[in-house]
Design an enzyme around this catalytic site. Structure first.
Site, PDB file in Angstrom:
ATOM      1  N   ASP A  85     -13.045  -1.677   1.605  1.00  0.00           N
ATOM      2  CA  ASP A  85     -13.346  -1.556   3.038  1.00  0.00           C
ATOM      3  C   ASP A  85     -12.765  -0.304   3.671  1.00  0.00           C
ATOM      4  O   ASP A  85     -13.011  -0.039   4.839  1.00  0.00           O
ATOM      5  CB  ASP A  85     -12.804  -2.788   3.784  1.00  0.00           C
ATOM      6  CG  ASP A  85     -11.288  -2.864   3.720  1.00  0.00           C
ATOM      7  OD1 ASP A  85     -10.668  -3.340   4.680  1.00  0.00           O
ATOM      8  OD2 ASP A  85     -10.711  -2.431   2.707  1.00  0.00           O
ATOM      9  N   THR A 100      -6.171  -5.281   0.180  1.00  0.00           N
ATOM     10  CA  THR A 100      -5.904  -5.417   1.610  1.00  0.00           C
ATOM     11  C   THR A 100      -7.179  -5.199   2.417  1.00  0.00           C
ATOM     12  O   THR A 100      -7.804  -4.147   2.329  1.00  0.00           O
ATOM     13  CB  THR A 100      -4.847  -4.386   2.050  1.00  0.00           C
ATOM     14  OG1 THR A 100      -3.792  -4.422   1.093  1.00  0.00           O
ATOM     15  CG2 THR A 100      -4.310  -4.709   3.417  1.00  0.00           C
ATOM     16  N   ASP A 154      -1.135  -1.308  -2.825  1.00  0.00           N
ATOM     17  CA  ASP A 154      -0.001  -2.142  -2.422  1.00  0.00           C
ATOM     18  C   ASP A 154       1.018  -2.286  -3.546  1.00  0.00           C
ATOM     19  O   ASP A 154       0.728  -2.010  -4.700  1.00  0.00           O
ATOM     20  CB  ASP A 154      -0.536  -3.537  -2.050  1.00  0.00           C
ATOM     21  CG  ASP A 154       0.191  -4.061  -0.827  1.00  0.00           C
ATOM     22  OD1 ASP A 154       1.343  -3.640  -0.637  1.00  0.00           O
ATOM     23  OD2 ASP A 154      -0.373  -4.889  -0.098  1.00  0.00           O
ATOM     24  N   ASP A 164     -10.836  -3.951  -3.895  1.00  0.00           N
ATOM     25  CA  ASP A 164      -9.624  -3.581  -3.175  1.00  0.00           C
ATOM     26  C   ASP A 164      -8.949  -4.887  -2.749  1.00  0.00           C
ATOM     27  O   ASP A 164      -9.588  -5.944  -2.766  1.00  0.00           O
ATOM     28  CB  ASP A 164     -10.058  -2.743  -1.955  1.00  0.00           C
ATOM     29  CG  ASP A 164      -8.879  -2.332  -1.108  1.00  0.00           C
ATOM     30  OD1 ASP A 164      -7.835  -2.020  -1.683  1.00  0.00           O
ATOM     31  OD2 ASP A 164      -9.003  -2.324   0.128  1.00  0.00           O
ATOM     32  N   GLU A 191       7.406  -7.851   8.297  1.00  0.00           N
ATOM     33  CA  GLU A 191       8.504  -7.917   9.271  1.00  0.00           C
ATOM     34  C   GLU A 191       8.014  -8.450  10.611  1.00  0.00           C
ATOM     35  O   GLU A 191       8.674  -9.259  11.254  1.00  0.00           O
ATOM     36  CB  GLU A 191       9.129  -6.531   9.445  1.00  0.00           C
ATOM     37  CG  GLU A 191       9.916  -6.077   8.228  1.00  0.00           C
ATOM     38  CD  GLU A 191      10.825  -4.895   8.538  1.00  0.00           C
ATOM     39  OE1 GLU A 191      10.439  -4.072   9.390  1.00  0.00           O
ATOM     40  OE2 GLU A 191      11.901  -4.805   7.934  1.00  0.00           O
TER      41      GLU A 191
END
Length: 1202
Positions: free
Chosen positions: A828, A417, A691, A415, A513
């Site tokens: 995770d 992220t 993602d 994975d 952001e």
């Protein structure tokens, strides 16, 4: 021809199973209230409770289910049959000799598996028994999570996790929204907004919520996390009001409530019907490659055993064809025996021979393997290098059955992220008109001490540039959807406290952001809040500036940009736009495009996520035109999205470029080093992430999955829209095969410096198209093969926008490919569970995303970097140890039972045992079991540090190389040779009936004891010769076993045991040792047995050493200081050490101030003549000899107890 099977299945399930199982939708009565009369029929459906089950057994089914699984093993089933045969017929050995070891094996295995499953039950109970707040008759009561029912209304408070799938009714916020993080579901730690239905959002207390009278109709549970269709019927005073429900109203199990004080929601899916549970794969029994090899070898030995029994049975009847030999005067048959049919007698004899020779099948090997796996797994748990101080966690082993599989991994699916990255965005720099600003160097407009020497930083821009710079900072403070939370603590979220000015911090659906707004704060412009349509920012002079927010042009993945239109207090209207460079640059009409583009490209190469910022001033007339355009699009009922996209396209043009930003999703510590080591070890790494593509690709560059010279091949929706999938696949296939000329990458993976490196990027939608079964007559049937062919020739693959089940599909696809490689999945979050369960080995990471992955994995580690040691060191050792254990077991059992076979030729095939019953029973249990068990726990054929420094050594054991057939045959032949030497050596040495000093002759039990003594010493010395890593424990166990054998034999033959009905061994051992020739023959036979193996080893090691043996020799020569002197290591270490060191410095220093040095460094990595590029050339030149050598460096194997 009549009804198809699906129709039949539907009918059967409809009429036999019950209506609730086949109906397409479900009706949920909120608070279990019946609808008003006359509206609809009240049919209470049955739904499962809210229990989550990850365990395999229950209290009731443990014994039958576990017994079934254990007797599926060839050896266990075989020994059960042998045990039953011994009970039924008169056999030469006692039933205890096979019954006791079998009982021991079954019991130990059952206890181990039962304990592991009990731990899973414990983890499940912790989840199922946590308390939940439920609204009941206007009051909030506490209930255990497992007792929740569909239709219950629950109260969830901030930072609590949703106990099941819920529909939001109302929240503490006036607008009926709530913020949720879905980190444990899709790996994203950003805040997502969910909405309550207009009619229910005003019910804010438990009493009010209890008055809601409504039903929900929705689809039956299905695994797609992002799709939900339903409607809510609210019964007001007059007509019922129906409102649509979508995924924006659905709160998923495992997600966490953030920045919202509390919510009320109704339960719609529970337990194993929640979307998260439907994304779990069912737990299946994973079996390692070594176990499959063991079973194959057992079948071979079973065939040898049957052939031995058949030969002896046939020869017995040939021998007995002479009446004098069949019935000598001293052994007359009874009448019953004479009258038995010859076939029945032959069959009974066959079974008796089977029982006599059955010890060639080592049942005790299984229990030794079980103990070795169970005890060996503690070395992972005790490893201090795999302890994470930050988390306070150690590695965890959930399933010890797969230890050796860690040494066989060919594909790693990871994975992104939270696994490769820390899931923590950090603002690195911004570039305004070519001037670079770095928060650590420039803060509040002041150059910090020590920053003057940093390249490309202009600390004194001119007046015009100063104005542009401030406009850029304001643009970033205004162009976002960030919310401000007025507190200073919340777990897992970065805080925005800035020199005591504000105790607020930022939250957003996009972590980028938040990083940008925080970066601006560090550069002197602080975003304060959005209040009554006014955005407030604090400038460098500590003055509050207010801007009226007129419009937000939201981000979408097609445009890849977002804009805001704001009105300054001076009355000027600005459009600020930020987005990917590819979507901003074509729309820019002025600005320093070249300087900014150069910086963007440089940052992208370093794996940073870049965004460009531009603006446009709007006159009142222009704004009015824009307003009308947007309003028309927003009110359209047909094609609203399309009309909005066209409007945005018209508005976001003629922009003036301000600058660009660089943000880093920091890689986990040593993630890049780990991936590089795995590549050198010959392991392919695939990144599977939910993602978006650009983000994932940037991470892949940063983690060295893709290098600068990697040619990226795209198989994405964007590309398949331009060409058909068929054309794209065939074009990519031609590209990779033209370069590689039909050879797969593996053939020359080490020579990759000379050929183009390919990296493939594929997205979820395209993958679905590739995996779709082909229609008749179409070419789509071979899409999978083409896709696999492309993947095999790529050094790395990135799959983005993956749903959890798609991750599992990818793993399954590779598992089922023709090479059948060993796969490992690591993740995770709960979204990784299905992939973890599908792979041969599943590893969970103890991240910030809950514990589902850890609970369902085979192993759990605190950080991704620990994977390196787990595979390259622990996996390597486990495989070496167990392969020697398996081979050695078969070897010592051949040595043990082959003399028994030869003995039958000298005893008239009468099934007379050569050895005493005690020796038969204890050979595998006591005399030879402990040394091999200990060897299989602590052997280190190569120093641990060398294994870490030289990942290429992992290739030496790849593809189950130490358990291949040539190696197995060598061990078997060696066992037969030793057996022949022992038997005939003893036979010829005592051919002319030796007398002892008192004139007594040696009998058959003395002969058997002599052979047995030579046997025990030979197999133990063989293990000692194979041992590379000596400790006091080895010495104690090896020499202790031999002493125990001698002491036992003296006691067994030195006392008349009252419980035995025979005393045939009385004084035999002492009498044998009192003879000088016996001593001499023992020494001669042991030497003759061991000599050929030693000579063969010396010759092979001298003439054709493997990489492992070369390093062993060098390590002995230089007394463990290998890394400092060997030519191999000296080629390897400098480039590796220096590059990693520099790489990690760059990782720590967010400045990235040495771009050109870094470029040179990349080139050097590619061209370095490191050890990894060097070894395979040797192996390439001599691959046949290399494979023939497997057994040399396997180290010693373990011995097992019966």
């Amino acid at each position: 021809m009549g009804m198809d099977f699906s129709t039949l299945r539907t009918l059967i399930s409809r009429y036999c199973v019950g209506e609730e199982n086949w109906v397409d939708s479900r009706t949920i009565y909120i608070g279990h209230k019946e609808p008003p009369p006359g509206t609809e029929a009240f049919i209470q459906q049955r739904f499962p409770d809210n229990r989550i089950v990850s365990s395999k057994y229950t209290f009731w089914n443990f014994i039958p289910k576990n017994m079934f699984e254990q007797f599926r093993r060839v050896a266990n089933f075989y020994f059960l049959i042998i045990f039953l045969v011994q009970l039924i017929i008169d056999t030469p050995t006692s039933p205890v000799t096979s019954g006791l070891p079998l009982f021991f094996v079954i019991t130990v295995t059952a206890i181990k598996q039962g304990y592991e499953d009990w731990l899973r039950h414990k983890a499940d109970n912790a989840v199922n028994q946590c308390s939940v707040h439920v609204v009941h008759h206007g009051k909030v009561v506490r209930k255990q999570s497992r007792k929740l029912r569909v239709g219950d209304v629950v109260l969830v408070k901030e930072d609590e996790t949703f106990p099941c799938d819920l529909i939001l009714l109302s929240s503490s916020r006036d607008d009926g929204t709530c913020f949720v993080t879905t980190a444990s579901l899709d790996g994203e730690s950003s805040h997502k907004t969910y909405y309550a239905v207009q009619e229910t959002k005003a019910y804010n207390t438990e009493k009010e919520v209890d008055t809601i009278h409504a039903t929900i109709e929705c689809e039956q549970p299905q695994p797609d996390l992002y799709k939900f269709v339903g409607r809510i019927n609210i019964y007001m005073t007059n007509e019922p009001v129906a409102r649509p429900l979508g995924s924006e109203n659905l709160l998923l199990r495992g997600a966490t409530l953030k920045n919202t004080e509390y919510i009320y929601a109704v339960v719609i899916y529970t337990g194993m019907e929640t979307k998260m549970a439907l994304n779990y794969q069912s737990k299946s029994q994973k079996r390692s490659a070594v176990e499959k090899s063991m079973n194959a070898y057992l079948v071979v030995y079973l065939c040898i055993l049957i052939s031995k029994a058949l030969i002896n049975t046939a020869l017995k009847y040939v021998w007995q064809s002479d009446p004098n030999k069949d019935e000598p005067f001293y052994n007359q048959k009874t009448e019953v025996e004479r009258q038995r049919h010859v076939l029945i007698r032959a069959f009974t004899d066959f079974l008796a021979f089977m029982v006599l020779f059955n010890y060639i099948i080592p049942v005790s090997m299984y229990v030794t393997v079980e103990m070795q796996k169970f005890l060996g797994s503690y070395f992972i748990m005790w490893d201090d290098e795999m302890f994470d101080e930050e988390l306070g966690e150690r590695a965890v082993v959930n399933t010890s059955d797969l230890n050796e599989e860690l040494g066989q991994v060919e594909y790693v699916f990871t994975d992104k992220t939270g696994t490769l990255t820390e899931n923590n965005m950090e603002f690195i720099e911004c570039c305004v008109d070519g001037h670079v600003y770095v928060p650590h160097a420039i803060c509040n407009g002041q150059v910090m001490p020590g920053a003057a020497g940093m390249d490309m930083i202009d600390s004194s821009p001119g007046p015009a540039a100063r104005e542009h710079e401030e406009l850029f900072f304001r643009a970033l403070c205004l162009c976002h959807t960030v919310q401000v939370k007025e507190e200073d603590t919340v777990d897992g979220i970065k805080h925005g406290i800035h020199q005591g000015k504000s105790t607020s911090f930022y939250i957003s659906s996009s972590p980028d952001e938040v990083a940008l707004v925080e970066g601006m704060k560090r550069l002197g412009f602080t975003y304060l809040r959005l209040k009554d349509g006014q955005m407030e920012i604090l400038n460098r002079e500590d003055e509050v500036e207010k801007f009226e927010l007129l419009e937000v042009l939201t981000f979408d993945s097609v445009r890849r940009r977002m804009s805001v239109i704001v009105k300054a207090s001076t009355g000027e209207v600005y459009l600020f736009c930020k987005g990917a460079d590819s979507s901003i640059f074509p729309r820019v009409i002025s600005g320093k495009v070249d300087q900014v583009r150069a910086r963007v490209e440089q940052n992208a190469v370093e794996g940073l996520r870049t965004l460009c910022v531009a603006y446009r001033s709007l006159s009142p007339e222009q704004y009015e035109e824009v307003f009308q355009l947007l309003n028309r699009a927003k009110l359209a009922l047909q094609d609203r999205d399309k009309q909005l996209a066209e409007a945005y396209d018209l508005i976001e043009k003629d922009l003036i470029l301000l600058g660009a930003t660089a943000v880093e999703d920091r890689l986990q510590e040593k993630a890049a080093d780990t991936i590089e080591s795995l590549h050198k070890a010959g392991i392919k790494v695939w990144v599977l992430t939910g993602d978006k593509m650009e983000t994932a690709a940037a991470t892949c560059y940063a983690s060295k999955l893709f290098h600068r010279n990697t040619q990226i091949l795209e198989l994405t929706t964007k590309r398949t829209e331009e060409q058909s999938l068929h054309d794209v696949l065939f074009e990519l296939s031609r590209t990779v095969l033209r370069q590689h000329g039909g050879m797969t990458r593996d053939t020359f993976s080490e020579l990759s410096g000379d050929c183009t490196d390919y990296g493939l990027i594929i997205d979820g939608a395209t993958l679905s198209a590739v995996m779709r079964p082909g229609q008749e007559g179409s070419n789509s049937g071979n899409y999978k093969e083409k896709f696999l062919e492309i993947c095999r020739n790529c050094s790395a693959v990135l799959c983005c926008r993956m749903a959890p089940l798609q991750k599992a599909q990818i793993v399954k696809l590779i598992k089922a490919s023709e090479e059948h490689p060993i796969t490992l999945a690591i993740g995770d979050g709960a979204n990784d569970v299905s992939m973890i369960l599908e792979a041969h080995v599943g590893i969970g990471i103890m991240g910030k995303e809950g514990r589902q992955a850890v609970r369902n994995s085979d192993y759990a580690i605190p950080k991704f970097k620990h994977l390196k040691k787990m595979l390259l060191v622990h996996g390597h050792y486990y495989y070496i140890r167990i392969s020697e254990l398996v081979q050695y077991f078969f070897y010592k059992n051949v040595c043990f039972i082959f003399p028994q076979f030869l003995y039958q030729f000298f005893c008239g095939f009468s099934q007379q045992p050569l050895y005493d019953t005690a020796y038969l029973t204890l050979y595998n249990i006591s005399f030879t079991s402990l040394p091999i068990l200990l060897y299989s726990l602590i052997e280190q054929h190569i120093n641990m540090d060398i294994l870490k420094k030289d990942p290429c050594l992992y290739r030496d054991i790849a593809k189950n190389s130490l358990l291949r057939w040539p190696t197995f045959i060598y061990w078997t032949v060696l066992g037969v040779y030793d057996a022949i030497v022992m038997f005939f050596g003893a036979y010829f040495l005592f051919d002319n009936t030796t007398f002892t000093s008192n004139g007594q002759m040696f009998g058959n039990w003395t002969f058997g004891t002599l052979v047995f003594t030579v046997l025990v010493f030979t197999v133990t010395f063989k293990l000692a010769l194979d041992t590379h890593y000596w400790t006091w424990i080895n010495h104690f166990v090896i020499w202790g076993s031999l002493i125990f054998f001698v002491v036992f034999s003296l006691l067994w033959g030195g006392i008349i045991w009252p419980f035995l009905n025979y005393q045939r061994m009385y004084y035999v051992f002492m009498q044998m040792l009192s003879s000088g020739p016996a001593w001499l023959s023992i020494i001669l036979l042991i030497t003759a047995s061991l000599l050929p193996d030693v000579v063969k080893k010396v010759i092979w090691r001298t003439l054709w050493p493997t990489t492992t043996e070369r390093i062993q020799n060098a390590d002995k020569l230089y007394k463990g200081q290998l890394s400092e002197f060997t030519p191999l290591a000296s080629l390897h270490a400098p480039s590796k050490g220096s590059s990693h060191r520099r790489g990690s410095e760059n990782q720590r220093n967010p400045r990235r101030s040495e771009p050109f040095t870094k470029k040179v460094m990349f080139t050097r990595w590619q061209k370095a003549p490191d050890y990894c590029t060097f070894t395979p050339l040797l192996r390439f030149a001599d691959s046949s000899r290399h494979s023939r050598q497997g057994y040399n460096y396997s180290g010693a194997g373990p011995e097992t107890s019966v």
